[in-house]
Motif scaffolding. Sequence first.
Motif, PDB file in Angstrom:
ATOM      1  N   CYS A   1       0.817  -1.194   0.000  1.00  0.00           N
ATOM      2  CA  CYS A   1       0.000   0.000   0.000  1.00  0.00           C
ATOM      3  C   CYS A   1       0.859   1.256   0.000  1.00  0.00           C
ATOM      4  N   ASN A   2       1.780   1.288   0.947  1.00  0.00           N
ATOM      5  CA  ASN A   2       2.627   2.477   1.083  1.00  0.00           C
ATOM      6  C   ASN A   2       3.452   2.717  -0.161  1.00  0.00           C
TER       7      ASN A   2
ATOM      8  N   ARG B   1      -0.094  10.523   5.790  1.00  0.00           N
ATOM      9  CA  ARG B   1       1.274  10.118   6.068  1.00  0.00           C
ATOM     10  C   ARG B   1       2.277  10.698   5.084  1.00  0.00           C
ATOM     11  N   SER B   2       1.933  10.581   3.804  1.00  0.00           N
ATOM     12  CA  SER B   2       2.965  10.922   2.825  1.00  0.00           C
ATOM     13  C   SER B   2       2.681  12.205   2.075  1.00  0.00           C
TER      14      SER B   2
ATOM     15  N   ASP C   1       2.204   5.994  -2.519  1.00  0.00           N
ATOM     16  CA  ASP C   1       2.971   6.999  -1.806  1.00  0.00           C
ATOM     17  C   ASP C   1       2.690   8.380  -2.369  1.00  0.00           C
TER      18      ASP C   1
ATOM     19  N   SER D   1      -2.996   6.748   1.756  1.00  0.00           N
ATOM     20  CA  SER D   1      -3.197   5.311   1.531  1.00  0.00           C
ATOM     21  C   SER D   1      -3.314   4.513   2.809  1.00  0.00           C
ATOM     22  N   LEU D   2      -2.595   4.922   3.840  1.00  0.00           N
ATOM     23  CA  LEU D   2      -2.605   4.095   5.045  1.00  0.00           C
ATOM     24  C   LEU D   2      -4.003   4.002   5.643  1.00  0.00           C
TER      25      LEU D   2
END
Lengths: 328, 254
Positions: free
Chosen positions: B136-137, B162-163, B141, B176-177
């Motif tokens: 996923c990450n 997160r990104s 990303d 995505s997380l």
Amino acid sequence: SDVYKRQGINAEYGVFTTDCGMSSEKHAKDLKAHCELLQRYPTNTNTILEFLSYVRHNNLRRSDLVVKHGDILLKQSSGQVGDEVWAILEQVFIASLDTNNKRIADECFSRLKRQFPNSTRVKRLEGLKLEAEGRYEDAKSIYEQILAEDAWNIPVIKRVVAMLKAAGKTSQAIAKLNEYLKVYMGDTEAWNELADLYLSQQLYKNAEFCYEELILSNPHHPLYHRKYAEVLFSSGGFENYKLARSYFSHTLNICNPQSPHANRALIGLAVTCSALSSKGKQAKDLKDNVAVFDWCKKKLLARYREKAPDKVPLMEKVLAKMLDKTQA
Amino acid sequence: VSTQSTGHEGVNIGLEYSELGLLSHYLIKFLSEIILHNIMKLMTQADKKLEKKNIVQGQTLQRCARLKTNASYIPYSSFASRRAFFNNPDTGLLTQEKPPENPLLNGPLSDPSVLLEGSKRNVIMVLPQLVFGGFCNYFFDGFVVAKLPFYLTQKWKPMIQRSIETVPLDTSYVSSLSWYFLVLFGLRGITTLALGEKNLADETQMMQGQPLDMGQPHIEIHKVYLSEKENLELVKHEWALENAVSNLLNSDKY
């Protein structure tokens, strides 16, 4: 079909009542409905499927109908059966062994063996087949093979006991069953079987123990109390007669007056009372013995007048003879 | 789609591609749940072979319980002999078990096969989680993946975005997380529909805390036996059939 005539059943699709009356009381109505449907639509896949699954899940024994309609079903090769076909094959196989129908048995077995070549369950069926053919030694070796891999395979252990019983080796059967019951203490079917085996050897004390075990497992079932009373009566002795009297009364208290237990318990009670009275001096302590016997006599004669009036004179004679003993 | 651009336009254009990516992630997760479920089924079938000892113990306790409950239906002498059968200090069924010499040795750690099964199970469940998290990450990303219908506070930003580098983005836009977690919890409903039963590979259940799912070994059987023995001693036997005959004669049943 003269088997059915002998048993007093009018139609092939009638419902049998067995001696112990355990499962057939509960299932009589449903089974009757299924049988009527089968009579009307003997080749309908759905009807047959439902009947077979009903018999299978309730552990009933109608091998004649199972074979007849199972054969029809299996020849239809309908897509409706699906995955159930293996369970049905097993069921029809066992039923065909029961009715000595070798052709169907062979067909079912070969299909099962082809599909599950390494299965323990199919191996056990193979043992059953050998037993039905009378090849007991070969069957025994198959069962021993299975038990060597899995020492506590319950159906196979029970099969070994059944084989020993059929071969007349009752003491070995008793020993094997005891061994099994040391581990699986809660198996009522096994305790029942052990009681029967003991009774066949007239080991009344041991049979009493088995029935006590059964009473402990299900104290509200009239059958166990009645059988316990019957064994106590057979053992004889003042204390046992007193206990038997109480257990017969208890059976009558808890059973359905229409059930087969009621009649048997009434007769048992009457016989026990007369046996008690013949014990002489001790019997004088039981002032109510005569009253109980009179009560039994009244109820029994009323039932016979209602259900079997031609037997009433015979019953009166028998009871009169017992009455002589009671008043002596 | 890069979140370094001003915002809305970029999101609108790239949505078709990211939709595909999201859907594929969803599908892959769903299929893997089914596969894992079947693998777990195969594994748990191997555990079902109980030892004879466990069977005997369970059956003995059941038999004791039956005796306690229904003692009043059998004569006193039979009850007494059965009680002796269980409680006799030398040969009774309930007095045979001795307390273990080394209390530490008894328990889940002592049984190597059970321990192995437990750790095998954990590994099988954890591994796909890691794999999917990484997957996923890696692929998503820097992308805004979804827009939640509700706002969270700014403090949640580091976790759910997160990104993503832009600062003023609404917290309803997530990365995505959080999509990964959404899928994780959301798939439970569909897998129960598809598999029709409790999902054996359900990670959320693991998270709810089933720390020692290692079977029976650390139930101390001699203590249970001792308490059963004492219960049996305390049973007061009153024969239920004392008045059976008079009850029968006085009833209207026949």
